[in-house]
Design a protein around this motif. Sequence first.
Motif, short mmCIF file in Angstrom:
data_model
loop_
_atom_site.label_atom_id
_atom_site.label_comp_id
_atom_site.label_asym_id
_atom_site.label_seq_id
_atom_site.Cartn_x
_atom_site.Cartn_y
_atom_site.Cartn_z
N UNK A 330 -5.02 -3.02 7.59
CA UNK A 330 -6.08 -1.91 7.13
C UNK A 330 -5.83 -0.43 7.35
N UNK A 331 -4.78 -0.34 8.36
CA UNK A 331 -4.64 1.47 8.70
C UNK A 331 -3.45 1.62 8.03
N UNK A 332 -2.47 0.71 7.27
CA UNK A 332 -1.51 1.16 6.52
C UNK A 332 -1.80 2.23 5.51
N UNK A 333 -1.07 3.17 5.33
CA UNK A 333 -1.41 4.22 4.50
C UNK A 333 -2.06 3.91 3.12
N UNK A 334 -1.06 3.05 2.46
CA UNK A 334 -1.31 2.60 1.10
C UNK A 334 -2.99 2.02 1.03
N UNK A 335 -3.05 0.98 1.99
CA UNK A 335 -4.19 0.23 2.14
C UNK A 335 -5.42 0.95 2.64
N UNK A 336 -5.40 1.98 3.40
CA UNK A 336 -6.28 2.86 3.80
C UNK A 336 -6.72 3.69 2.72
N UNK A 337 -5.82 4.28 1.75
CA UNK A 337 -6.17 4.89 0.70
C UNK A 337 -6.80 4.19 -0.39
N UNK A 338 -6.41 3.06 -0.55
CA UNK A 338 -6.98 1.89 -1.50
C UNK A 338 -8.32 1.66 -1.36
N UNK A 339 -8.54 1.48 0.03
CA UNK A 339 -9.87 1.14 0.56
C UNK A 339 -10.99 2.61 0.31
N UNK A 340 -10.49 3.71 0.68
CA UNK A 340 -11.18 4.85 0.79
C UNK A 340 -11.51 5.12 -0.86
N UNK A 341 -10.60 5.26 -1.72
CA UNK A 341 -10.97 5.68 -2.96
C UNK A 341 -11.62 4.68 -3.56
N UNK A 342 -11.56 3.32 -3.56
CA UNK A 342 -12.31 2.30 -4.39
C UNK A 342 -13.63 2.13 -3.79
N UNK A 343 -13.79 2.53 -2.56
CA UNK A 343 -15.34 2.41 -2.04
C UNK A 343 -16.13 3.88 -1.85
N UNK A 344 -15.43 4.98 -2.07
CA UNK A 344 -15.90 6.31 -1.79
C UNK A 344 -16.22 6.63 -0.61
N UNK A 345 -15.34 6.29 0.31
CA UNK A 345 -15.73 6.43 1.87
C UNK A 345 -14.59 7.33 2.49
N UNK A 346 -14.72 8.41 3.02
CA UNK A 346 -13.84 9.32 3.77
C UNK A 346 -13.43 8.11 5.02
N UNK A 347 -12.00 8.39 5.42
CA UNK A 347 -11.92 7.33 6.35
C UNK A 347 -11.26 8.57 7.73
N UNK A 348 -11.10 7.82 8.82
CA UNK A 348 -10.74 8.51 10.02
C UNK A 348 -9.35 8.55 10.26
#
Length: 417
Positions: A330-348
């Motif tokens: 989940x912390x890999x760049x591509x996956x984190x970006x996927x999660x952030x942009x599809x859920x509308x959540x900023x990540x840490x």
Amino acid sequence: MKKKLSSYIVIGLVLALALMGCSSNETSGGGKDGVTEISFIHWRGEDAEVFKELISKFEKENPKIKVDMTIYPSEEYQSTAQTILRDGSTGDIFTSFPGSQFEIIKKAGLFADISNEEFVGKFSENLIEAGKADGKQLAVPLQLVYNQPVYNKGIFEKLGLQPAKDWEGFLALCEELKKNGYIPIAFPGADIGPGQLMNTMMMNNAPDEEIFTKLMAGDAKLTDEWWVKTLSQFKELVDKGYITKEALGTKHDGAIALMAQEKAAMLASGSYAMAGIKQQNPDIKLQLLAPITVAESEAKYEGVHTTTFMLAVNSKSEKQEAAKKFISFLTEKENAEDYANKTGQHVTLNDVAYESEELKETAVWMEKNTRFQPRFLIPNADVEKAVIASIQAVIGGTEPEKAAAEAQKIVDQNLSK
């Protein structure tokens, strides 16, 4: 007889070896056909589809690991997660809220120490403090959330309005919205509203970030001016008709619908609601604001943030290595970006590129002077409930002084334990 006894001994040895094999298999987390099934539990129902996509990708990359996801309503999760986790059979990977839930789970010894895991280094160091205790990293908050009202930029622009810089200005803003036929603030008083809006309502009334530590030490009281003033300002919003009618019967989903239908101009929850509003009304323009409850010259903070959805590994789990592998994924760049942009959540996490309009819009808040969510700094769950209940009481018609005194009784009971 001896021959028969020998047969029994042979059978017994075979069974013992089989059981030893099963035991070894279970300890290493192995399952049917060598596949390890891990349990992932959390409360973010709105993220379900995105997590399903990510889990499918993870399982293709790791065919020997299967992830079983279970999602609970957030209120239920806050009150029951620590019980669910205790025997280690559920929640190999789990999430925790910061504050009182984190403290309860920590005291129960259910967090595995992840301090030395490689993925911890991918996070912004100053944004994972909420997951630390006793010099150890016990959890890594994935989400950076702004716990302050969402507002409709289109309505504000149409009426020539700007976020206010002081309390009188905020009341005038609400009055203008009301005059023009809008509900100034959609307030989900039946679930999350009181616990969310309290953060910005009190952030400058009690700018001391140790205020709840002092409350639990008996050095501050809810009957002091900082909390009575906060409750009085809630009462003012109610008395002037600036929050949803029947607010205590309005749930978050209903309040989101009022925003999406453009019947309400502000929503008293946080940035995490923006994606849900946009799903219902893709053309709506949104931004965040925080009520400033003091004079502009006295305002120390511009808003409130939280680092939450804290990913953790269950110390009782026999599948910890597989659980850590999923968190690392989940912390890999591509996956984190996927999660952030599809859920509308900023990540840490560091170096994440935001593509969605609402994330780009609200990224400006990263540069503002925000404080960590005050509510999550209440270390005692009973006291947290009492604080929130005092807001609900005022919305229901109780005088602020009386509501504060009733809540302080709960504090006093917990101080004497």
